[in-house]
Design a protein around this motif. Structure first.
Motif, mmCIF file in Angstrom:
data_model
loop_
_atom_site.group_PDB
_atom_site.id
_atom_site.type_symbol
_atom_site.label_atom_id
_atom_site.label_comp_id
_atom_site.label_asym_id
_atom_site.label_seq_id
_atom_site.Cartn_x
_atom_site.Cartn_y
_atom_site.Cartn_z
ATOM 1 N N MET A 65 1.020 2.747 -5.826
ATOM 2 C CA MET A 65 1.266 3.826 -6.771
ATOM 3 C C MET A 65 0.711 5.168 -6.295
ATOM 4 N N LEU A 66 -0.430 5.144 -5.589
ATOM 5 C CA LEU A 66 -1.150 6.381 -5.313
ATOM 6 C C LEU A 66 -1.126 6.833 -3.858
ATOM 7 N N ALA A 67 -0.907 5.916 -2.931
ATOM 8 C CA ALA A 67 -0.910 6.309 -1.517
ATOM 9 C C ALA A 67 0.349 7.110 -1.194
ATOM 10 N N PRO A 68 0.243 8.085 -0.298
ATOM 11 C CA PRO A 68 1.447 8.811 0.139
ATOM 12 C C PRO A 68 2.482 7.827 0.673
ATOM 13 N N THR A 69 3.732 8.055 0.354
ATOM 14 C CA THR A 69 4.806 7.133 0.731
ATOM 15 C C THR A 69 4.829 6.857 2.222
ATOM 16 N N ASP A 70 4.612 7.885 3.025
ATOM 17 C CA ASP A 70 4.690 7.710 4.478
ATOM 18 C C ASP A 70 3.490 6.962 5.049
ATOM 19 N N ARG A 71 2.481 6.703 4.236
ATOM 20 C CA ARG A 71 1.292 5.993 4.721
ATOM 21 C C ARG A 71 1.173 4.597 4.138
ATOM 22 N N PHE A 72 1.998 4.284 3.137
ATOM 23 C CA PHE A 72 1.801 3.021 2.438
ATOM 24 C C PHE A 72 1.980 1.816 3.343
ATOM 25 N N ASP A 73 3.053 1.779 4.124
ATOM 26 C CA ASP A 73 3.307 0.607 4.964
ATOM 27 C C ASP A 73 2.147 0.331 5.906
ATOM 28 N N ALA A 74 1.612 1.379 6.515
ATOM 29 C CA ALA A 74 0.493 1.195 7.440
ATOM 30 C C ALA A 74 -0.742 0.675 6.709
ATOM 31 N N LEU A 75 -1.007 1.224 5.522
ATOM 32 C CA LEU A 75 -2.176 0.781 4.751
ATOM 33 C C LEU A 75 -1.976 -0.638 4.231
ATOM 34 N N ALA A 76 -0.761 -0.952 3.784
ATOM 35 C CA ALA A 76 -0.490 -2.290 3.263
ATOM 36 C C ALA A 76 -0.660 -3.355 4.337
#
Length: 527
Positions: free
Chosen positions: A434-445
């Motif tokens: 919900m809160l992470a920038p869209t372009d960073r979510f995959d890497a963080l996930a």
């Protein structure tokens, strides 16, 4: 925090009831006597967003009420509820909002006889003098009916220079929403200010991470009555009030001026600027307890833990009965796994002091935090590191700090995985999406996958199935099953039916905040 024309040119009536500006040499009254007096002229202004007011004047059947301008800010069907329980219609065209000050004049007509307030000298309301506030709090679950409320406190600051919207008087009285526009009285029961801004700042957090925290800012503000008298003496408004004596111009800023300047900066979320102003206040008044406390909370908001701890310690040294200082110290301790064990003692002390002082807000917050950092024997124990990460995540969300929450949530997810805490893991992944920038979510996930949960996915889904069968209306069970599909099984299509059911249930149960949260998550899950 609750924060934020025309008067008939001809005033009818043969007899004019003039409210005189009286000197404050009268004998001090007891709180009970002041409350009895205040109850006769304090009114409730009813609308979609209600407030309070003060009957200042009577001319024949025409009554003049003074209130905060934000109480009557919009076109609405206003009614004045007088102490005898009678409703009086207000002509919206006759509401006057004073320029450059958060005050308004409201009028109603009645053949009944209602007492009027006597005006005191607000310039004599200096730090340490007694203050009383009366008003009508809004209805809540705990307070189903709006009833007259009266609180006692002390003046904590009085600015020497004009402040935005006229708010120049600060006091320690506890107030509730709906009391805006009510009277601030001195120990003789005379009107010295109109209350307008409460001292509680709400920091709403996702309740599944950490229930809402309410932190008192110490800024409980009123507009001195002398400001009102100056305004009407310089305008075309004719109310026959005596104008205050002209005060000599102030060239130097006082500690209270800087203290109030900090309040404006806190309202604007300029915490660094607020700290700079509070530094100046403390330089001029080295034992300024309220300034240390607010500077500590500003440091805490900026994650300056050492500085926040130092300020809380200083407050406790100067004023050991300050419940807010123990609350702050407990919050600081909660942020580290090395010190979280000290936090419960601080929260217990904050709660005890707040309860003794009638401060329900701080008491409830301390209890909330106590429940967050202590675990029931019936629940599985979590490590101090996980507990601290949960607290830090909640506070970053409360402060709307996306960068820090994006940094913290992977830590929360990985600690939850290590300790096999499914609930906090799912919440961490949900909030990350919900809160992470869209372009960073995959890497963080990808950094937060949990092999154990993936392996046990069928078993976890089976437990969720059992909960749903046991109670088909349990929102959290549908949320859990949907999140397992989405965040562990990486299957958004299987997750959607459960999440949509959760939305329907929250709507039917009138849980608006939860509905909104699930909808945001759904939008991120299927952009």
């Amino acid at each position: 925090m609750t924060v934020l024309s025309r008067v008939p040119t001809a005033i009818l009536g043969a007899a004019v009831a003039v409210v005189w500006v009286l000197p404050q040499t009268a004998v001090a009254l007891s709180p009970q006597e002041v409350s009895k007096i205040a109850k006769t002229f304090t009114v409730r202004i009813q609308s979609q967003s209600s407030g309070s007011g003060v009957i200042l004047k009577r001319q024949g059947n025409l009554y003049t009420v003074l209130t905060a301008a934000h109480v009557v800010a919009t076109a609405d069907d206003y009614q004045v509820l007088t102490p005898d329980g009678q409703d009086h219609r207000v002509n919206v065209d006759n509401i006057t909002k004073l320029p450059n000050i958060d005050l308004a004049i409201v009028q109603f007509t009645s053949k009944q006889s209602y007492p009027t307030a006597q005006i005191g000298e607000s310039n004599l309301a200096t730090e340490g003098t007694v203050s009383y506030i009366a008003g009508f709090p809004n209805r809540t679950e705990a307070l189903p009916e709006s009833i007259y409320n009266f609180t006692e406190g002390k003046i904590t600051a009085s600015a020497s220079r004009p402040q935005p919207d006229g708010y120049s008087l600060v006091y320690s009285n506890y107030t509730l929403p709906g009391m805006s526009g009510g009277p601030v009285l001195n120990e003789a029961g005379r009107l010295i200010a109109i209350h307008g801004r409460a001292d509680t700042a709400e920091q709403a957090q996702n309740p599944q991470i950490n229930p809402s925290i309410y932190i008192k800012t110490g800024f409980n503000l009123g507009i001195p009555i002398q400001h009102f008298l100056s305004q009407i003496s310089q305008s075309d408004i004719k109310l026959d009030f005596a104008a205050p004596a002209v005060q000599p111009a102030v060239t130097k800023r006082s500690a209270d001026d800087f203290y109030l300047q900090a309040q404006q900066k806190i309202d604007a979320e300029d915490y660094e600027g607020a700290i700079a102003s509070l530094d100046q206040a403390i330089r001029l008044k080295p034992n300024y307890v309220a300034a240390y406390l607010n500077r500590g909370y500003a440091h805490f908001t900026l994650n300056n833990s050492e500085a926040a701890l130092a300020d809380s310690n200083q407050v406790i040294q100067l004023s050991p009965e300050q419940s807010g200082a123990y609350l702050l110290r407990g919050l600081v301790y909660s942020l580290s796994g090395d010190t979280i064990g000290k936090a419960p003692t601080e929260f217990k002390q904050a709660k005890a002091l707040a309860q003794a002082q009638g401060d329900l807000t701080t008491s409830q917050t301390a209890q909330t935090m106590l429940g967050t950092v202590t675990k029931s024997e019936k629940k599985s124990q979590t490590s101090p590191a996980l507990d601290s990460s949960i607290v830090r995540s909640g506070l970053h969300i409360a402060n709307k700090d996306r960068e820090r929450i994006t940094q913290e949530l992977p830590t929360l997810a990985n600690l939850s995985c290590q300790e096999q805490n499914l609930s906090s893991y799912l919440i961490a992944r949900m909030m990350l999406r919900m809160l992470a920038p869209t372009d960073r979510f995959d890497a963080l996930a990808s950094q937060t996958t949990c092999p154990t949960f993936i392996k046990d996915q069928k078993k976890l889904l089976g437990k969720a199935d059992q909960r749903i069968k046991a109670n088909p209306n349990e929102v959290n069970a549908y949320m859990e099953r949907g999140l397992i599909h989405a965040e562990i099984g990486d299957n958004s299509q299987l997750a959607l039916p459960d999440l949509q059911t959760a939305v329907e249930l929250t709507r039917s149960q009138d849980q608006k905040q939860q509905t909104q949260g699930v909808m945001i998550y759904l939008n991120r899950l299927q952009p």
